[in-house]
Design an enzyme around this catalytic site. Sequence first.
Site, mmCIF file in Angstrom:
data_model
loop_
_atom_site.group_PDB
_atom_site.id
_atom_site.type_symbol
_atom_site.label_atom_id
_atom_site.label_comp_id
_atom_site.label_asym_id
_atom_site.label_seq_id
_atom_site.Cartn_x
_atom_site.Cartn_y
_atom_site.Cartn_z
ATOM 1 N N ASP A 117 0.489 -0.223 5.042
ATOM 2 C CA ASP A 117 -0.203 1.238 5.640
ATOM 3 C C ASP A 117 -1.468 1.304 4.609
ATOM 4 O O ASP A 117 -1.658 1.953 3.547
ATOM 5 C CB ASP A 117 0.583 2.214 4.804
ATOM 6 C CG ASP A 117 0.157 3.777 5.316
ATOM 7 O OD1 ASP A 117 -0.731 3.492 6.088
ATOM 8 O OD2 ASP A 117 0.771 4.696 4.819
ATOM 9 N N GLU A 175 1.139 -1.026 -4.963
ATOM 10 C CA GLU A 175 0.070 -0.092 -4.809
ATOM 11 C C GLU A 175 -0.824 -0.339 -6.011
ATOM 12 O O GLU A 175 -0.799 -0.613 -6.962
ATOM 13 C CB GLU A 175 0.697 1.096 -5.059
ATOM 14 C CG GLU A 175 -0.293 2.421 -5.511
ATOM 15 C CD GLU A 175 -1.308 2.820 -4.403
ATOM 16 O OE1 GLU A 175 -0.906 2.924 -3.120
ATOM 17 O OE2 GLU A 175 -2.356 2.959 -4.816
ATOM 18 N N TYR A 187 0.941 -1.320 0.065
ATOM 19 C CA TYR A 187 -0.046 0.000 0.034
ATOM 20 C C TYR A 187 0.912 1.289 0.121
ATOM 21 O O TYR A 187 0.769 2.188 0.915
ATOM 22 C CB TYR A 187 -0.910 -0.035 1.254
ATOM 23 C CG TYR A 187 -1.698 -1.296 1.505
ATOM 24 C CD1 TYR A 187 -3.074 -1.412 0.713
ATOM 25 C CD2 TYR A 187 -1.289 -2.269 2.094
ATOM 26 C CE1 TYR A 187 -3.825 -2.536 1.136
ATOM 27 C CE2 TYR A 187 -1.885 -3.443 2.373
ATOM 28 C CZ TYR A 187 -3.334 -3.483 1.950
ATOM 29 O OH TYR A 187 -3.802 -4.857 1.976
ATOM 30 N N CYS A 246 -4.556 4.482 9.664
ATOM 31 C CA CYS A 246 -5.463 5.528 10.193
ATOM 32 C C CYS A 246 -6.627 5.489 10.823
ATOM 33 O O CYS A 246 -7.700 6.136 11.217
ATOM 34 C CB CYS A 246 -5.718 6.444 8.904
ATOM 35 S SG CYS A 246 -6.545 5.454 7.753
#
Length: 456
Positions: free
Chosen positions: A381, A333, A312, A409
């Site tokens: 991530d 990605e 990621y 996050c």
Amino acid sequence: MPEKNEEITVEITGMTSDGNGVGRADGLAVFVPGTCVGDRVLCRIIKPSKNYAVGKLLTVLCPSADRVESECPVSSVCGGCTYRQMTYEAELEIKRKKVADAFARVGGISVEPQKTVGSVSPDRYRNKAMLPVARAKDGRLLIGFYAPRSHRVTDCRSCMLSPADFDDAVAAAARWIENSGVSVYDELTGRGLVRHIYMRRAPATGEMIFCLVINGRSVPDGKGLVKTLTDTLPGITGILLNVNTSRGNKVLGSEFITLYGRPEIRDTLCSLTFEISPPSFYQVNSPQAERLYNAAAECAGLSGNELLLDLYCGAGTIGLSMADRVSRVIGVEIIPEAVENAKRNAELNGITNARFICADASKAAADLRAEGVRPDVVVLDPPRKGLDKDVISIVADDMAPSRIVYISCDPATCARDCAVFKEHGYEVKELRPFDLFPRTAHVECVACLKRYSDNR
Ligand code: SAH
């Protein structure tokens, strides 16, 4: 049980993960947005239910020691900020607790998070803004934010979280909208042209793009738009249109049309230059992203001669910032433009030991396993929803790196995934919360995982 419209007094004793104060009335949890732990407040019950109630703050009867006056004139109506009513220190501690709670309750993992690393500046930190554009019933132009839990646009042309250049660009665009007579999109009918304003500005270089999201492929008087914006902000580096003719809530369509300058911006992080295309992910708080990446590098404990897998990877920022301390970097990605950025960013910085793959993370992980790739360190991530189960099993069981650095996050999905990693032989050694989004309820964290068998 409190009833609808009843006015009651509540002592706020805790904070929910989305930033509402919580207290009790008749044994029932009452959630009151805009409060601080330690406040005694009068609130009106706006949503009673069997298991909880929601109150609207009417008066603070006795303020918490953490309470401060909000400095933002629109914070009570705009849905953007959650924590304007308290000191920044109190906010950072709430965020530490949010991470601690997620790991204890969702993950069942006992690890004490470190103190939240606060942002260099809690205001004007954003490098990106997406503002909806609408017309009020009386014809007024509205540019700003959606009110909490709604699609009603609050007119707010200056946001304390964004750089002043965004305010100037919005003012210029508003003048152009009124002068050119261009129509404004109406969500209900699906008619009208101008939908959103999307801006990015790199704090280190000052490069900035302005993008008008439209329900069509061109605007009347595009030249006028370019002139207005370049007259107002001579340093602006790109002016674009984004084509979004869909009826849904997605802000950006896939096609960008450049009216002026270049679509990418360049920023500097960890002494490297990163070029970022409009559809690529880029952390919104650049100075704080740099600290986050430095912490990730510390957790990774790079020894110079190892293979790093950056899953990621977006525009390659994390892997490239560690490339000088490993023998090889592989980045994965899913967004093609971001992968192109990552490759270009390696080139721009003279990095020759990085390879980037455009694929879904689980598919790429399976392919890399088939190639016999055995990374020593894996950086993860993912977006808010966290990792697919098969990514976890391929990484933990087949690749079996000695360290995993999980940047997240959403502490709840991170905790959930770390609990699965635990079953696969990995222990969370350190947990570091970072505040990348001051004044909002969001918090980022870095979880440093190590293989049990390597600990002994
Ligand atoms: N590490 C980068 C990006 C993190 S954001 C940085 O710090 O800037 C998460 C990234 O995961 C986004 O770039 C998103 O496009 C990408 N992504 C989302 N789903 C994915 C998937 N299934 N496989 C691979 N990448 C994915």
